[in-house]
Structures are given as structure tokens and as C-alpha cells.
Design a protein around this motif. Structure first.
Motif, short mmCIF file in Angstrom:
data_model
loop_
_atom_site.label_atom_id
_atom_site.label_comp_id
_atom_site.label_asym_id
_atom_site.label_seq_id
_atom_site.Cartn_x
_atom_site.Cartn_y
_atom_site.Cartn_z
N HIS A 1 0.96 -0.80 0.21
CA HIS A 1 0.27 -0.29 -0.13
C HIS A 1 1.02 1.39 -0.29
O HIS A 1 0.42 2.20 -0.53
CB HIS A 1 -0.94 0.17 1.10
N GLU B 1 -10.25 4.75 -6.28
CA GLU B 1 -8.39 4.44 -5.16
C GLU B 1 -8.24 5.25 -4.46
O GLU B 1 -7.96 5.42 -3.53
CB GLU B 1 -7.59 4.35 -6.43
N LEU C 1 -7.80 2.23 3.61
CA LEU C 1 -6.58 1.60 3.88
C LEU C 1 -6.31 1.61 4.36
O LEU C 1 -5.04 1.41 5.35
CB LEU C 1 -6.20 2.03 2.60
N ARG D 1 -9.16 -4.89 1.84
CA ARG D 1 -9.81 -3.96 0.69
C ARG D 1 -10.76 -3.88 0.07
O ARG D 1 -11.56 -2.64 0.08
CB ARG D 1 -8.61 -4.72 -0.45
#
Ligand SMILES: Nc1ncnc2c1ncn2[C@@H]1O[C@H](COP(=O)(O)OP(=O)(O)OP(=O)(O)O)[C@@H](O)[C@H]1O
Ligand SMILES: Nc1ncnc2c1ncn2[C@@H]1O[C@H](COP(=O)(O)OP(=O)(O)OP(=O)(O)O)[C@@H](O)[C@H]1O
Ligand SMILES: [Mg+2]
Ligand SMILES: [Mg+2]
Lengths: 260, 230, 206, 230
Positions: free
Chosen positions: A192, D100, D107, D113
């Protein structure tokens, strides 16, 4: 340590703004560049410890005369890449020769130690001289001096453009980085993090590219026809001749010592 | 009245975007100080870009300084005679020092070095920046940057000024200085701004872009949020 | 991975300087005056980006991004990196002066190779394929740079050979990180401004 | 009343700039919708940055969500619980697609996710941007960008909202939609804006930064340009 680097990279003004005026600043930039180049050659090509010691001492002395910020300079000199330090530290143990001492059963050779010492002396002498004589100019001055020394025009202007926009893009980076932080982003070892940093860099490049398009437009609006101009004249002054007259015997000494 | 710039049926669209300008007819005459207003993204900046040929119109004609302008080559002359002040001063100050930046235009117009320096110096004096010649551009404050860009446009001795949000990012003092300087200038101007008070001090004609069309009037949003056309 | 002055032998220094000069000369030739702002601004952006430090276990790595630089700039990567390395050496005491040539070649040449190897890959229609090519470019350029740095050292003295090998091993994690970051950046640019990745091809024609 | 955020004697100065904030005492309580006003450069943005630790105060204390916050590590939690909307949406949008970008916050909070995508989707629906998931952020209009950034803040389910000029760059329609959305939200907020009418619809408390000090009142610039304190 890493924090310091990130800082110095993104707040580019650092050195110049807080720099105290000194004798060095009155010297012609071209002379400074030439002198540093000869000095670096003389030091790097030498294998004589006296030459290297003399080189380091004179470089440090120049740094003092140039009123370099002591703490900042030392931090930068020490902060060579970790892996270079690691290399130098390893040398005594990887060079065959007369064992001087041993650590954990590994013998350290005298030849290796001397070699390591030599690299450290050379590297530091050059860095001090660079920071003292060239690091004290503004980047714009450096560019102009290079142009006067017949460095190709395009390269000089590339340098000037880069310097000009370091700050602007640095600010942009900082704002985006802050916005990420504000959304609770913390860098960790994770996909990430890497993906997000990749996006950040990509976006920074896209913004930069769009900015360059706007700059090109602005240049066209002012009648740009594929040519840049540098305005200043550089004329050698008395102190420049004096400095050169002092440097020549010094270099002769540095080079001559090798053959004694 | 001399018509300096005129457009007929000018249209523009961005890829992946709808029409931004749709058949715009517009005239700029000597002595005009046109306030060009419209909400964000209305196409104000795009219109000015079209006028000096930085973008190519999809349809319509542009006449400037007595001739129709179609090709890049023809627009080079337009750009020399119409000074364009960009929205972000950082885009416009690309030379390392102030003097170089201001002299860049005159040098491109083929002036000799001494004359260019002279013009640059005069322009700096006229915006109150005497003594700034050797300053490094990226170390100036926002207000100073704006004034330098104005000087570098004025140094080209333009006949028309196109100003894209000139009062952005200026504090009160700098803003007033800018108003005073602009009031003294003889050139015809188009001024984009969201700052109505600023425009009130400068404009003698108002136009407004809305839904890709140009209207010759002034819409003021009064505090009660009713829209009135003055 | 900036080598400092004093570590390399004279033949290595000289070879680096000559190769560097050739690369910079070709790069300058391919970049006409109209592209100067573009290369300059991108070069500044890379300068800033290469200071980003990512945590990695107990220490951290800073990005080099030469794969991405190569992809974005092609041959112009040589002059752009020369400028960046010169500024770092002169103002931050990073790297050295006489080794500039070697350092430029070690960092720019892999970028250039990546440009020729991967630029078609990252333009393929499938995003996944593009990401993989981006990762190959990012990791591959670091791999090449590491090999070249290790090579420069090994050629300068027997004593460096072990250290050179250690360098290779130590940079494996860096390759992984760079691969990932480059892939993500390529993905973003493809989506947001696809024209970007074709710029360098335009120069080829010019 | 629960105090959510409190500052005591908070001061800040930029290098080469005078004092920007001088001993600011401020309390944000549950249910507060504070309008933070002040002229350009008054230090409004700086104050919000201090509250979430993006800049470090030179003096003074910050208490947030029941604990004093001094170090970076302590502020990470503050940032997770206080959603910050930046002045310029372009600084905040760095992912290629809308989905996103909105999922980035969740996140970071450690959500899986799938859950993050779920939250992002909900947030988009709540600001009326359903169907925008796959759009490219960089190609949105100014108003759409603003709404996406709002969604990305809401997706983190913050307890407090810090909004820095949220109505900037919005046209009338988008501005009204924003007002409606914000009116429905239960969170305490601090709203920076130069748009008094916008604030009138949202704020229940007004504070004003002037000369580095914070005042608990409302100064309104009426159209005639006289300043009155209400
Ligand atoms: N390169 C581009 N590609 C696609 N769309 C663009 C591009 N440049 C501008 N636009 C869009 O075209 C529209 C008009 O842009 P323009 O910059 O002319 O607006 P503006 O009236 O100057 O707005 P502002 O007041 O914000 O400066 C906007 O919606 C903008 O997003
Ligand atoms: N990085 C910085 N370095 C030096 N000065 C700064 C910096 N950032 C902001 N300032 C100055 O600090 C002052 C306060 O800035 P701030 O952004 O907080 O103002 P603001 O009230 O948000 O203004 P605006 O309404 O224009 O957004 C301004 O004078 C600004 O120029
Ligand atoms: Mg505009
Ligand atoms: Mg602000």
C-alpha cells in the motif's frame, strides 16, 4: 539522518539564504570553479599521504575562510552514502597484507587500512573544497560561470531551469505529502505504501509536465525563438589575480610533493 | 474607434470535455478596459489563449492589429504586440534573475543588449521595483513575483494587455499598488478576475462567460444570493 | 549509490568521463531548445522525488528512480542526471567531482536501456502488462546500476571485489521497492496523461 | 459539552515572516460549526495544520479527543479522527481513479481492501457522485474534484471536519449541493471561507483571525466596504 536529507532536498534555499558573506564570495566564480577542478585532480591522482593531508588541511581552511556553517557542513561531509562508509570500513579486512589487528577473527591488514584512510582523505578534501568554493555561490551564478567557461548553452540552461523549478515543485510535493498525511497515511513496509508513493511521484510528474507546458506558452508570449540570453559580464578583478597567484605555487607544491 | 482585436464565431472544445467556447463574437477597441468574468472553468483563460494563438480555435476567425490571424507565424506578431500576464507568476518567471527575465522579451524582439537592459530597467522602475535587478526570481515573495511579471510584459511595450487574474495572491498593499499602476497605463486591456472590487477600479466595460457563451453585461451576486444583471 | 572521489582507479574514472560525455552530448543533441523547460522541470521533479525515503526494516532507502527517468526522458536522461548529480555534489557534498562521469553513466545508462527495452511494454493495452513492464524497468535499472557500481569498484582494485558482491546483495530489497513504485507511477501516468509516455518518441522523430 | 479539540496559548511563526498566530486559545465542542474567517494570509490554514500536527507549534498546547498531543505519533490518531479538506483539491487527489482516491483513507486506517472499497462507494453516493468510481481524478471539473475530496474525507468516518475553503472553485449549483450535504452531516466542523453567505447557511459560531489573534465575533464586510462588527 534520513529526515535531514529529505529536508535539504525539499527546501532547496537552505545554504544560500543563511550564508554569511565572506572573502570567497568576492572571487570570480569562474576562478573558483577552475581552482576546485585543479585541486580535485591534484588530490585524487596523488598517492602521497603528505599531499593528501596538506590537501585536506587547506580545504578545511578554505571552508573556514568561506564561513561555511560548521554544523551543516560537518553533517553533510559525514553523511556520505551509507554504502560508501561501509565500503571503506570493509577495506582493511578484504585487502591481503600484513595483519595489524583483528576483529572477530578477521585480520585487518595495514595496506587495507592505509587504502581506506587514503580514500577518506581524498573524498573529504574534495568535498570541503567543493562546498567552500562552489557551494557558496547561488546556483544561478554557477550556471552563468559555466556558460562563460564554454559549457554548452543547452546544458547551462537545463541547469538553470532545474534550479528555478526545484522550489516550486518541492512546495507542490510538500503540499501533496501533507494531504496524504492528513488522511492518516503513515509510511510502512507494505505494498500500500509503495503504491501510494508511486502514485504520488506519478502525479508530481504529471503536474510538472503540465507546468512545463504553461512555461512554454509563457515563453512564446514573450517572443521566444529558440534562444536564451545571459546578461551578466564577468570581469576578473584584482583579488582574482591575487588568488590565482597564490594558488599556482600551492598547486606546484601539491604536485611536486608526489615526486620527493 | 480602432478595433485592436476581434473574434467572429470563435469556438473551442477540449478533448474529453464539452464545448468550452461556443461562437464567441468579441471586439476590443482602443481605450477599452474590459473586465472578463465568469465562474471557475468557464473558459476565460482559454479565450485569452486563443486570442494570442497559444491554442488553435476549432472554428471562427481572429483579427488582430489589422489582419486576420490563422497560423502560428501570424500569431508571433500578435504576441509581440499583446502582453499576456499569466495566472501563475511561477509559470512566467523562468529566468534565474529578475533583470534577465524582464529583458528576455525585448531581446527576443531583436533589441540590442544595451537597449534591452535599458527597457528592462525602465519597466522595473515603472512598477516600483528599482534595485531588484540582481535578485533571484525564485526567492521573491508572491507580490514581488507578480510585479516582476508585469514589468516583463511592459518591457515589450505592448499595445494591448491581457491580464489573467493579476490580483491573485496579493496582499492588500500590493493589490493597491497594482491598481494604481494599471490605472496609469494607456493600453487597452482585458482583465480576468474574480475580485469585483478590483475590477470596479479598473474596468470600463464588463463581459461575462457563461455556458460557453459571451454576454455583454455584468452580473453581480449580491449578498442575498439573488442574481441581478446590471 | 554515489561513489565518492578517491575510490576509483584512473582508468575507470577516465572511461566513465568519456562515456558520460558521449551520453550527455547525444542527449543534448536530441533535446531541442523547445524541450528545455520540459526536461528542466521534470529533472527538478525527479530531484525532489529521489529524496523520498521509504522505511525498509530497520533502516530506510531513498528512491533513485532512474528507470522512470529513462522512460520519461530517453537520452535526455544523461544531461538531466548530470545536472542533478552536479547540484548534489556541489551544494550537498553528495558524491564527488571527478567521479561525476562514472556516476552519471552508472545511473543514466540503465535508465536509457530501460527506455529501449520497456517503453513499448508500458504502452500495451492491458494495465496489468504495463505494470509488469514498469516493474521490470524500475527493478531492472536498479539491478543494472548496482552491477555497474560494483563493476566500477571491482575494476579499481581486487580489494573491492567482496564489497562489490555485498553491494549486489544489499540492493535486492531496493530493487523490489523501486519496481513496485515505478509500476504504480507508470499505471498512474498511463491513465492520467497517456501523452506523457510518448513524449520521448516524438523526440526520436524530431 | 464534550470538548473535542482545544488549544491553549498556541503560537506559530514562519521563518522570515512575523508572528502568524499568537497565543491562540480555542475550543471546539460537539455540535459546533465554527466559521473561521480572516483576510488572506491571516493564518487560517496554518491554524488548521497545527491542529492535526502537519506543522509543529512554536509554543502552546493542543488537546484533541481527550489527550494532549505533542508528537508526530500522537497526531496520527488525531488525523484519523479529524477529516481535513485541503484548500486546493489538486493537492489532495493523487490516485488515478476516483474510487482508489476515496479508498486511500480507509486503507490507511487498516481496513481490508473490500471494506475500504465499500466505504468509498458509500461516501461517493452520499455526495451524489455515484457512478464516478472509474473516472480519472485529474480530468474532473473543479466542482467534481471538490466533491471527490469531500467524499474521500467522509470515507474515513471522521468525528470532526476541518474544511479549508470548501466552496472555492464551485459554481452556483455545486455550491448549493455542498451546502445541503454539509447541513445534513452530524459532525462538528471548522469551516474556513471568505464566502459569508456560504457560512451563514452552515455556521452556528463565528471566530475571526486578525493580527495573529483569535476573536470570538463576526466582522462582516458589507458591500459598501465599511467594516462592522456584529
Ligand atoms: N488541457 C486541458 N484539457 C482538458 N480540459 C481542460 C484543459 N485545460 C482546461 N480545461 C477545462 O476547460 C475549462 C475551461 O478552462 P479555463 O482555464 O479556460 O477556465 P477559467 O475560466 O480560466 O477558470 P479559472 O477561473 O478557474 O481560471 C475548464 O473546465 C477546464 O477544466
Ligand atoms: N511555508 C511558508 N513559509 C513562509 N511563510 C508562509 C508559509 N506558508 C504560509 N506563509 C505565510 O503565513 C501567512 C499565513 O498563511 P496561511 O496560509 O495560514 O493564511 P490563510 O489565512 O489560510 O490565507 P488564505 O485565505 O489566503 O488561504 C501568510 O502571510 C503566508 O504568506
Ligand atoms: Mg483561468
Ligand atoms: Mg488558507
Amino acid at each position: 539522518m534520513s529526515q535531514n536529507f529529505e529536508h535539504s532536498g525539499t527546501s532547496w534555499k537552505g545554504q544560500r539564504l543563511k550564508h554569511d558573506e565572506s572573502m570567497v564570495d568576492r572571487l570570480d566564480p569562474r576562478v573558483r570553479i577552475i581552482v576546485v577542478s585543479i585541486f580535485a585532480l591534484a588530490v585524487v591522482l596523488s598517492h602521497d599521504f603528505y599531499v593528501l593531508l596538506l590537501g585536506l588541511v587547506s580545504a578545511v581552511a578554505t571552508a573556514v575562510i568561506a564561513q561555511l556553517n560548521f554544523k551543516r557542513t560537518l553533517r553533510r561531509v559525514i553523511a556520505m552514502d551509507m554504502f560508501m562508509i561501509f565500503l571503506i570500513l570493509m577495506l582493511p579486512f578484504t585487502t591481503p597484507g600484513e595483519a595489524l589487528f583483528s576483529i572477530a577473527g578477521l585480520p585487518a591488514s595495514k595496506e587495507g587500512l592505509l587504502h581506506a584512510l587514503m580514500i577518506a582523505l581524498k573524498a573529504n578534501a574534495v568535498v570541503f573544497a567543493l562546498l567552500a568554493l562552489i557551494g557558496t555561490m547561488s546556483a544561478a551564478t554557477l550556471g552563468h560561470a559555466m556558460a562563460h567557461l564554454r559549457v554548452p548553452d543547452k546544458l547551462v540552461h537545463l541547469l538553470l531551469f532545474t534550479v528555478r523549478y526545484l522550489d516550486v515543485i518541492g512546495q507542490e510535493y510538500k503540499r501533496m505529502r501533507r494531504a496524504m498525511q492528513a488522511r492518516a497515511f503513515v509510511m510502512t513496509v507494505s505494498k500500500h505504501t509503495w503504491r501510494s508513493v508511486g502514485y504520488l511521484i506519478g502525479m508530481l510528474l504529471v503536474h510538472s509536465l503540465e507546468r512545463s507546458e504553461r512555461i512554454m506558452d509563457a515563453m512564446k508570449c514573450r517572443g521566444y525563438k529558440g534562444q536564451f540570453y545571459l546578461m551578466d559580464d564577468m570581469v576578473l578583478q584584482r583579488q582574482d589575480y591575487l588568488f590565482m597567484m597564490l594558488s599556482v605555487p600551492f598547486f606546484l607544491l601539491l604536485i611536486g610533493l608526489n615526486f620527493i | 474607434m480602432t478595433v485592436l482585436i476581434e473574434t467572429r464565431g470563435l469556438s473551442y472544445r477540449y478533448p474529453r470535455r464539452g464545448e468550452v467556447l461556443n461562437e464567441i463574437d468579441f471586439k476590443l477597441e482602443a481605450g477599452d478596459r474590459v473586465a472578463l468574468t465568469g465562474s471557475n472553468g468557464a473558459g476565460k483563460t482559454t479565450l485569452l489563449h486563443l486570442l494570442v494563438g497559444l491554442k488553435k480555435a476549432k472554428a471562427g476567425e481572429i483579427h488582430a492589429f489589422g489582419a486576420q490571424r490563422r497560423e502560428e507565424k501570424e500569431f508571433v506578431e500578435v504576441r509581440a504586440r499583446a502582453g499576456f500576464l499569466f495566472q501563475d507568476p511561477d509559470d512566467q518567471l523562468f529566468c534565474p534573475t529578475v533583470l534577465e527575465d524582464v529583458a528576455f522579451g525585448p531581446l527576443n524582439l531583436g533589441k540590442a543588449r544595451d537597449e534591452a537592459m535599458q527597457l528592462a530597467h525602465q519597466a522595473l522602475v515603472s512598477v516600483g521595483l528599482e534595485g531588484f535587478e540582481e535578485r533571484v526570481t525564485h526567492q521573491l515573495s508572491g507580490g514581488e513575483k507578480r510585479m516582476v511579471t508585469l514589468a516583463s510584459v511592459l518591457a515589450m511595450e505592448p499595445e494591448v494587455l491581457l491580464l489573467d487574474e493579476p490580483s491573485n495572491a496579493l496582499d492588500t498593499k500590493a493589490r493597491w499598488r497594482l491598481i494604481n499602476i494599471l490605472q496609469e497605463l494607456p493600453q487597452a486591456m482585458i482583465i480576468i478576475s474574480h475580485d469585483d472590487d478590483f475590477l470596479d477600479h479598473l474596468a470600463n466595460r464588463w463581459v461575462r462567460l457563461e455556458d460557453a457563451k459571451l454576454f455583454e453585461d455584468r452580473r453581480m451576486i449580491v449578498p442575498e444570493l439573488r442574481a441581478v444583471t446590471v | 549509490m554515489h561513489i565518492v572521489d578517491g575510490a576509483l582507479s584512473v582508468p575507470v574514472l577516465a572511461t566513465g568521463a568519456v562515456l558520460g560525455l558521449i551520453g550527455v552530448a547525444i542527449g543534448l543533441k536530441k533535446m531541442d531548445y523547445d524541450h528545455l523547460p520540459q526536461v528542466g522541470v521534470l529533472s527538478a521533479a525527479f530531484f525532489i522525488a529521489s529524496y523520498i525515503h521509504l522505511p525498509l526494516g530497520f533502516s530506510s532507502v531513498h528512491l533513485i528512480l532512474n528507470g522512470l527517468i529513462g522512460l520519461a526522458l530517453g537520452w535526455a536522461a544523461f544531461p538531466a542526471l548530470l545536472v542533478a548529480l552536479l547540484l548534489q555534489a556541489v551544494f550537498f557534498g553528495f558524491g564527488g567531482f571527478l567521479v561525476l562521469g562514472v556516476n552519471v553513466v552508472n545511473i543514466a545508462l540503465p535508465g536509457l536501456l530501460v527506455y529501449y527495452l520497456c517503453r513499448h511494454g508500458i504502452a500495451t493495452s492491458s494495465p496489468k502488462g504495463a505494470a509488469i513492464w514498469g516493474a521490470i524497468g524500475g527493478a531492472g535499472s536498479i539491478l543494472l546500476t548496482t552491477i555497474m557500481v560494483a563493476g566500477s569498484l571491482a575494476l579499481s582494485g581486487e580489494a573491492f571485489i567482496l564489497a562489490a558482491k555485498a553491494t549486489l546483495v544489499a540492493h535486492i530489497p531496493v530493487m523490489v521497492v523501486e519496481g513496485f513504485v515505478t509500476a504504480a507511477a507508470v499505471l498512474l501516468i498511463r491513465k492520467v496523461k497517456p501523452e506523457f509516455l510518448n513524449i520521448s518518441e516524438d523526440w526520436e522523430d524530431a
